[in-house]
Structure formats: structure tokens, C-alpha cells
Design a protein around this motif. Sequence first.
Motif, short mmCIF file in Angstrom:
data_model
loop_
_atom_site.label_atom_id
_atom_site.label_comp_id
_atom_site.label_asym_id
_atom_site.label_seq_id
_atom_site.Cartn_x
_atom_site.Cartn_y
_atom_site.Cartn_z
N PHE A 28 28.96 -21.73 44.48
CA PHE A 28 30.39 -21.66 44.93
C PHE A 28 31.00 -23.23 45.75
CE2 PHE A 28 29.74 -17.02 46.39
CZ PHE A 28 30.79 -16.83 45.01
N TYR A 29 28.99 -23.85 45.51
CA TYR A 29 29.86 -25.40 46.28
C TYR A 29 30.23 -26.42 45.32
CZ TYR A 29 29.15 -30.28 47.82
OH TYR A 29 28.62 -31.20 48.05
N SER A 49 44.32 -16.74 40.92
CA SER A 49 43.76 -17.71 40.13
C SER A 49 42.35 -16.57 40.20
CB SER A 49 43.57 -18.93 41.12
OG SER A 49 43.01 -18.55 42.60
N THR A 50 41.46 -16.87 39.42
CA THR A 50 40.17 -15.93 39.05
C THR A 50 39.25 -16.67 38.46
OG1 THR A 50 42.39 -13.59 38.95
CG2 THR A 50 39.86 -13.91 37.99
N HIS A 51 38.63 -16.00 38.63
CA HIS A 51 36.92 -16.53 38.18
C HIS A 51 36.42 -15.81 38.31
CE1 HIS A 51 34.08 -19.33 38.07
NE2 HIS A 51 32.39 -18.78 38.88
N SER A 107 40.41 -17.46 44.29
CA SER A 107 40.99 -16.90 45.37
C SER A 107 40.39 -15.11 44.94
CB SER A 107 42.44 -16.72 45.77
OG SER A 107 43.71 -15.84 44.67
N PHE A 108 39.61 -14.95 44.15
CA PHE A 108 39.47 -14.11 44.09
C PHE A 108 38.24 -13.84 42.31
CE2 PHE A 108 40.27 -9.98 40.48
CZ PHE A 108 39.92 -8.99 41.35
N ALA A 109 36.85 -13.25 42.28
CA ALA A 109 35.77 -13.63 41.54
C ALA A 109 35.14 -11.88 41.29
CB ALA A 109 35.22 -15.41 41.99
N TYR A 110 34.62 -12.08 40.00
CA TYR A 110 33.80 -10.70 40.04
C TYR A 110 32.70 -10.93 38.96
CZ TYR A 110 37.11 -10.67 36.26
OH TYR A 110 38.25 -11.07 35.39
N LYS A 152 34.36 -4.91 33.56
CA LYS A 152 33.90 -5.84 34.92
C LYS A 152 33.40 -5.42 36.19
CE LYS A 152 37.81 -8.06 33.61
NZ LYS A 152 38.67 -7.46 32.10
N CYS A 153 32.62 -5.80 36.75
CA CYS A 153 31.58 -5.01 37.96
C CYS A 153 31.78 -5.06 39.55
CB CYS A 153 30.55 -5.37 37.49
SG CYS A 153 28.74 -4.82 38.36
#
Length: 319
Positions: free
Chosen positions: A164-165, A241-243, A175-178, A189-190
Motif C-alpha cells: 500500500f505504501y 476510485s477502484t484498485h 477508496s475501494f480495492a479487491y 472478484k473475490c
Amino acid sequence: MHPLIVQEQQPNHTTAVRRRERRGRRGRPSPSIIWPPKDTLDRFVDSQNRLVVTFVNCGYCQFADNWANRLDTLGVTNYILVPLDESAHRLLMNTSFAPHVLDVPPFLLQNNNANGAADFGTAAFRTLTMTRPRILRAILEQNVTIFYNDVDSVWCQNVWEEYFYQQEQNQNDFSFAYAMDGAGGTTEKCTCLLYLTPDPKVFEVLSQWERTCSRLHGDGQHDQTAFNVIMRRFKGFPNISTHILDRKGFPAGRIVDWNKTEDVLLGPASKNNRLMMLHVNFMHFAQKQRSLENKGMWNITGQITTATLQQECNNNKTK
């Protein structure tokens, strides 16, 4: 620990409370009136107001030991464990991880009967996983950022520092990751690894997910099916904003060669591929511990013995 008691309210406030709960279900953040206590969370958040979170039912308490012990080894202290039944709570409260253990969410106490190791694909497994969005929403309402991990996962590296750094350094703001649940071409998606910020748009995802879980539960589905349903319906929520977590760093369990014995912390995977986490998903309970042992990632403290686990968890029988 804080008692599992709804905060006292005057009788004439009931309507207002229900309105706040309805607003929360529609996706707008409103403070949880029952659980979890914010002052408890505030003791463990890091300087960026982040928490690592896992959920534990009784049969998986040794996996919780393995998960938390690895975090302690890495020097990660901003974590909490959420027991899903009273037996799990009793076991975890007799360990060195007890300060990190929350009370059982009160809304689970009425109908939780999955006291053993709920095995993949069973009705007990589906019932437990369907509670995920509701619990996550309750924690997120306390204005913290969550990195949720399934309890049968384990950190290989310090994910905060090593992953994450680096995303922050690369100005990759989200703001949202999976995680993805398979090899390169999959679109599944998990819900085993989720990064969630207290963004109103993220609350909308959780609200939609929770409602879809309720609708699909009677059809024998589990929460990941519901999650993928809403991701398709809302086209991945393009306004957020997704990752996607790196597939090599966070590989799906189904693409790992679990039969290959290797120490992932010493082998080439630890540096060259930057393996961040392992997760023993898509396998039955009996295989999970052996698979982590084969990778050198089963290191429990022994504070929860197998005999104690079997006695406390109804002889460890899957319901």
C-alpha cells in the motif's frame, strides 16, 4: 471489553433511530448505534486511521492464531478480530491477542449456529459469509479504513509497507480495492481481501451487496456470488476510485501449487514476485492447514490447543 448492550435511548427516539438505520442501509454513513464501540477501534488504528480486520467462527480459531501471530511477527499492531459466535470469543479471549478481540456482533447472536469449522460449500459456510457486508459496514461507519482478510489467509510481507505504501508513492489513490479470484483471464472478484474507505460511494457498494446477499441467501448462494452480481449490475461502480490487488502479490488460492513444499519467505517468491499474502481458499477445511504448512506459513502460538478447540466448538463438527 464493552458489553453487548444497545445504548439506552428514550422511547420517543425510536423513530429517529430507525430513520438513521434506514439511511445507513441506503448507503450513506451513519454511526452504528450498537456495535462496534468506536473507542475500542481507536486504540488500534494506525496513523492513517487504518485497521486490518478478520472474522472468526469457532472452528477457525487456530487459523486466527496463525493470522494474528504472523501480524505480530511483522510488527503490525493495527488489527482486530471479530468473533462470529460466543465459543470463538471465549477461546480468543484466553490468548495474547485478547486486546484485539471485539465482542460478537449483537445482530449475529440470535441465529448463529455455525459453531464448528464451517466447510466450503456447506449451508453453514454460506450463512457465515452472508454476514460479511453487514459487519464490514458497521465497522466502516466508525470512520476507519479497513483492509479485510479472510481468516484462512496469512501475510507473507508487511502489506502496509511493501504494497500500500508503494501505491501511495506511485500516486495510485483509491477508496475501494479487491482481489481477483483466479488466473489472468478471470473476471470473478473475490471478497476474501477487501480494502474499504469510509467514502459514501463505498457505503453504497456495501448497501447493495448486503441487500443482494439477503435476496440470494435462500437460493443457496454465498456472499461472493452476491458481490459479483452487483459488480456486473453496476458495471464495477465506475464512479468509485477502484484498485485491483496485484495478482502475483495476492494470488487466488486456486492457482497456487499447494502440494509443492517450499518456504515462501526464503524462496524466490518472497523477493522476485513480491508475494504479499497467501490464502487457502477453494479447498476443504482438512486441506487448509497442510497447505499452509507446505509453504512454511503455519506458525501458531499453541495457545488454542486442538483438544480445547474440539471441546469448545461442539467437537469441531461442521453444521
